[in-house]
Design a protein around this motif. Structure first.
Motif, PDB file in Angstrom:
ATOM      1  N   ARG A 104      -9.547  78.058  -3.752  1.00 48.88           N
ATOM      2  CA  ARG A 104     -10.613  77.375  -4.476  1.00 48.88           C
ATOM      3  C   ARG A 104     -11.525  76.590  -3.548  1.00 48.88           C
ATOM      4  O   ARG A 104     -12.756  76.697  -3.597  1.00 48.88           O
ATOM      5  CB  ARG A 104     -10.034  76.427  -5.532  1.00 48.88           C
ATOM      6  CG  ARG A 104     -11.094  75.863  -6.463  1.00 48.88           C
ATOM      7  CD  ARG A 104     -10.611  74.653  -7.226  1.00 48.88           C
ATOM      8  NE  ARG A 104     -10.399  73.506  -6.340  1.00 48.88           N
ATOM      9  CZ  ARG A 104     -10.246  72.250  -6.771  1.00 48.88           C
ATOM     10  NH1 ARG A 104     -10.274  72.008  -8.060  1.00 48.88           N
ATOM     11  NH2 ARG A 104     -10.054  71.257  -5.918  1.00 48.88           N
ATOM     12  N   GLY A 105     -10.932  75.777  -2.680  1.00 49.96           N
ATOM     13  CA  GLY A 105     -11.721  74.946  -1.784  1.00 49.96           C
ATOM     14  C   GLY A 105     -12.564  75.764  -0.818  1.00 49.96           C
ATOM     15  O   GLY A 105     -13.725  75.434  -0.554  1.00 49.96           O
ATOM     16  N   VAL A 106     -11.998  76.849  -0.288  1.00 54.52           N
ATOM     17  CA  VAL A 106     -12.736  77.694   0.657  1.00 54.52           C
ATOM     18  C   VAL A 106     -13.898  78.385  -0.051  1.00 54.52           C
ATOM     19  O   VAL A 106     -15.032  78.421   0.461  1.00 54.52           O
ATOM     20  CB  VAL A 106     -11.798  78.729   1.302  1.00 54.52           C
ATOM     21  CG1 VAL A 106     -12.575  79.681   2.198  1.00 54.52           C
ATOM     22  CG2 VAL A 106     -10.705  78.029   2.102  1.00 54.52           C
ATOM     23  N   ARG A 148     -12.629  84.544  -2.828  1.00 56.06           N
ATOM     24  CA  ARG A 148     -12.624  84.684  -4.281  1.00 56.06           C
ATOM     25  C   ARG A 148     -11.517  85.619  -4.749  1.00 56.06           C
ATOM     26  O   ARG A 148     -11.010  85.481  -5.874  1.00 56.06           O
ATOM     27  CB  ARG A 148     -13.991  85.214  -4.731  1.00 56.06           C
ATOM     28  CG  ARG A 148     -14.180  85.322  -6.230  1.00 56.06           C
ATOM     29  CD  ARG A 148     -15.615  85.723  -6.540  1.00 56.06           C
ATOM     30  NE  ARG A 148     -15.829  85.939  -7.948  1.00 56.06           N
ATOM     31  CZ  ARG A 148     -15.687  87.109  -8.578  1.00 56.06           C
ATOM     32  NH1 ARG A 148     -15.314  88.182  -7.863  1.00 56.06           N
ATOM     33  NH2 ARG A 148     -15.908  87.231  -9.869  1.00 56.06           N
ATOM     34  N   GLY A 149     -11.123  86.580  -3.904  1.00 55.92           N
ATOM     35  CA  GLY A 149     -10.092  87.541  -4.299  1.00 55.92           C
ATOM     36  C   GLY A 149      -8.799  86.892  -4.746  1.00 55.92           C
ATOM     37  O   GLY A 149      -8.338  87.124  -5.877  1.00 55.92           O
ATOM     38  N   PRO A 150      -8.148  86.061  -3.899  1.00 58.11           N
ATOM     39  CA  PRO A 150      -6.923  85.414  -4.356  1.00 58.11           C
ATOM     40  C   PRO A 150      -7.142  84.458  -5.515  1.00 58.11           C
ATOM     41  O   PRO A 150      -6.228  84.210  -6.305  1.00 58.11           O
ATOM     42  CB  PRO A 150      -6.430  84.659  -3.105  1.00 58.11           C
ATOM     43  CG  PRO A 150      -7.577  84.618  -2.178  1.00 58.11           C
ATOM     44  CD  PRO A 150      -8.423  85.810  -2.482  1.00 58.11           C
ATOM     45  N   LEU A 151      -8.361  83.925  -5.646  1.00 62.14           N
ATOM     46  CA  LEU A 151      -8.664  83.062  -6.789  1.00 62.14           C
ATOM     47  C   LEU A 151      -8.640  83.870  -8.084  1.00 62.14           C
ATOM     48  O   LEU A 151      -8.072  83.443  -9.097  1.00 62.14           O
ATOM     49  CB  LEU A 151     -10.033  82.410  -6.585  1.00 62.14           C
ATOM     50  CG  LEU A 151     -10.432  81.301  -7.555  1.00 62.14           C
ATOM     51  CD1 LEU A 151      -9.496  80.102  -7.421  1.00 62.14           C
ATOM     52  CD2 LEU A 151     -11.878  80.868  -7.312  1.00 62.14           C
ATOM     53  N   VAL A 152      -9.245  85.055  -8.049  1.00 62.00           N
ATOM     54  CA  VAL A 152      -9.231  85.932  -9.222  1.00 62.00           C
ATOM     55  C   VAL A 152      -7.807  86.345  -9.565  1.00 62.00           C
ATOM     56  O   VAL A 152      -7.408  86.346 -10.738  1.00 62.00           O
ATOM     57  CB  VAL A 152     -10.103  87.179  -8.970  1.00 62.00           C
ATOM     58  CG1 VAL A 152      -9.936  88.193 -10.091  1.00 62.00           C
ATOM     59  CG2 VAL A 152     -11.564  86.783  -8.828  1.00 62.00           C
ATOM     60  N   LEU A 218      -5.453  75.856  -6.683  1.00 63.31           N
ATOM     61  CA  LEU A 218      -4.553  77.003  -6.666  1.00 63.31           C
ATOM     62  C   LEU A 218      -3.820  76.996  -5.334  1.00 63.31           C
ATOM     63  O   LEU A 218      -4.408  77.316  -4.299  1.00 63.31           O
ATOM     64  CB  LEU A 218      -5.337  78.300  -6.842  1.00 63.31           C
ATOM     65  CG  LEU A 218      -4.540  79.568  -7.145  1.00 63.31           C
ATOM     66  CD1 LEU A 218      -3.860  79.442  -8.494  1.00 63.31           C
ATOM     67  CD2 LEU A 218      -5.453  80.784  -7.128  1.00 63.31           C
ATOM     68  N   PRO A 219      -2.555  76.600  -5.307  1.00 63.26           N
ATOM     69  CA  PRO A 219      -1.847  76.485  -4.025  1.00 63.26           C
ATOM     70  C   PRO A 219      -1.658  77.844  -3.376  1.00 63.26           C
ATOM     71  O   PRO A 219      -1.523  78.864  -4.060  1.00 63.26           O
ATOM     72  CB  PRO A 219      -0.498  75.876  -4.427  1.00 63.26           C
ATOM     73  CG  PRO A 219      -0.318  76.246  -5.862  1.00 63.26           C
ATOM     74  CD  PRO A 219      -1.690  76.267  -6.460  1.00 63.26           C
ATOM     75  N   PRO A 220      -1.664  77.905  -2.055  1.00 66.65           N
ATOM     76  CA  PRO A 220      -1.454  79.182  -1.358  1.00 66.65           C
ATOM     77  C   PRO A 220      -0.038  79.684  -1.547  1.00 66.65           C
ATOM     78  O   PRO A 220       0.904  78.895  -1.734  1.00 66.65           O
ATOM     79  CB  PRO A 220      -1.736  78.834   0.105  1.00 66.65           C
ATOM     80  CG  PRO A 220      -1.465  77.369   0.202  1.00 66.65           C
ATOM     81  CD  PRO A 220      -1.866  76.777  -1.118  1.00 66.65           C
TER      82      PRO A 220
END
Length: 432
Positions: A104-106, A148-152, A218-220
């Protein structure tokens, strides 16, 4: 007592209004018009705002640089091409950063950088300063796509396949709205009108960042001890799929670049078909992408969907090529049929491509894997005009058929490469 009754009575309409709102919201969710959860709705809204601004700029960029900034068209093409090439290299490293720091932050930071770079375009007048601003914007765009990929994936949850398709429909709807808005500015053809479009794009990035900021962090996903820092570059199966998908991604420019030139220069079809083709393609994607993605929820199904897409591309391109030399009404009929078939192939390819890029990537390395996938698609997008001009326009009918055959071959090979990629996947794990 009367006061109490009045207070209770005054509350009834509010409660009924809330109930009505809840029922209406449930109805919209059941029909697939809005996503289920609030985070999904937030990301969809940010996607719409972002693509609305980007679409406005893409339609008017060349006109802005030539008519407002005063750059020669050759310099405009060179600058945009160089910026696109530079941007390709940001996806993997920034995607890796998103994997380790949280997406999210990135992603939010990259949206802000894009907004600043776009706003700077209204101040610069020389080619080199324009080039710097474009390169920074493209680097942030590519990096933002990887983050955005891991966010989705994190927000999509159990219905990730349908949610990805929903986001693509939203993006295409925003692009259609952007084309209409840009059309008014182009019709005015004034400096203030073009400046408004550029500033609107800059504001859209800032607005998208503000919307994304309302999402919960959203934690890694923790990486396995055996994971390599740049493991995507050692995943030969994923790299092979990226190459094949890149070849197939050239199809995105067939209706946008090759078809208008073909209609005007090689057929007797009416010229209004150029605009109608883009509108028809966009409308079909908005209406049918979610439906076309149903059942494409694992790698095997994705490979089969891409195989079907290759066949559809060949048939669609053959119908378009056959329009050359035909009477006007026959040419119109053949091209319209080709547009429909080609768009069906696009729906299948998108469904399969989205599934593969997410499903074959380890959960802890979604960012860098999707960054590599974006590199392949971006490279194909850069090469597409040259390839299509050579095959479809210069070579003519045989070129359309040969390029369609390349799409068939890539589609037929894809299921076998997918099975090989699954067998050779490094660090296969499904952490919570």
């Amino acid at each position: 007592m009367h006061v109490l009754q009045n207070q209770q009575t005054s509350k009834l309409p509010k409660r009924h209004a809330v109930d009505d709102d809840g029922r209406e919201r449930s109805r919209l969710i059941r029909r697939g018009l809005i996503p289920e959860t609030r985070p999904q709705q937030i990301l969809a809204l940010a996607t719409f705002v972002n693509m609305l601004g980007s679409g406005v700029f893409m339609v008017s960029a060349a006109l802005y640089f030539t008519r407002v900034v005063g750059l020669p068209l050759a310099q405009v093409g060179l600058g945009m091409g160089v910026a696109a090439g530079v941007g390709l290299f940001a996806g993997v490293p920034v995607g890796h950063l998103a994997d380790r720091r949280g997406p999210r932050g990135v992603y939010l930071s990259m949206l802000v950088v894009q907004g600043v770079a776009m706003a700077a375009l209204v101040l610069v007048q020389s080619f080199w300063l324009v080039l710097v601003a474009l390169c920074i914007g493209e680097l942030a765009r590519s990096a933002g796509g990887a983050a955005r990929g891991p966010l989705v994936r994190g927000i999509g949850g159990a219905h990730l396949t349908s949610y990805r398709a929903y986001l693509r429909s939203v993006a295409n709807l925003a692009g259609s709205c952007a084309a209409v808005a840009a059309g008014f500015a182009v019709q005015l053809d004034t400096r203030p009108a073009y400046l408004t479009l550029v500033l609107a794009n800059a504001l859209s990035f800032v607005a998208s960042a503000a919307i994304i900021a309302t999402l919960p962090p959203l934690p890694p996903v923790p990486a396995l001890p055996t994971a390599n820092r740049w493991e995507v570059l050692k995943d030969r199966g994923y790299v092979a799929i990226t190459v094949l998908d890149g070849i197939l991604s050239i199809h995105h420019q067939v209706l946008l670049f090759a078809l208008p030139l073909w209609i005007i220069g090689h057929t007797s079809a009416p010229r209004w078909l150029v605009g109608a083709a883009a509108l028809t393609n966009t409308a079909l994607v908005v209406l049918l992408q979610v439906k076309a993605s149903r059942g494409v929820d694992d790698s095997a199904a994705a490979g089969k969907a891409i195989r079907r897409s290759g066949v559809a591309f060949f048939i669609g391109m053959a119908l378009i090529a056959a329009a050359a030399g035909l009477p006007s009404w026959l040419a119109l009929t053949g091209i319209v049929a080709g547009i429909f078939v080609h768009t069906i192939g696009e729906l299948w390819h998108t469904a399969g491509s989205l599934e593969l890029r997410f499903n074959l990537a380890p959960a802890h390395a979604q960012g860098q894997y999707i960054g590599l996938f974006g590199f392949g698609a971006g490279l194909a997008n850069m090469a597409a005009p040259t390839v299509l001009a050579l095959f479809c326009i210069t070579w003519g009918v045989p070129g359309w058929l040969v390029l369609g055959g390349v799409f068939i071959l890539a589609g037929l090979v894809m299921p076998y490469v997918v099975r090989w990629a699954e067998r050779t996947r490094p660090n296969v794990e499904q952490p919570a």
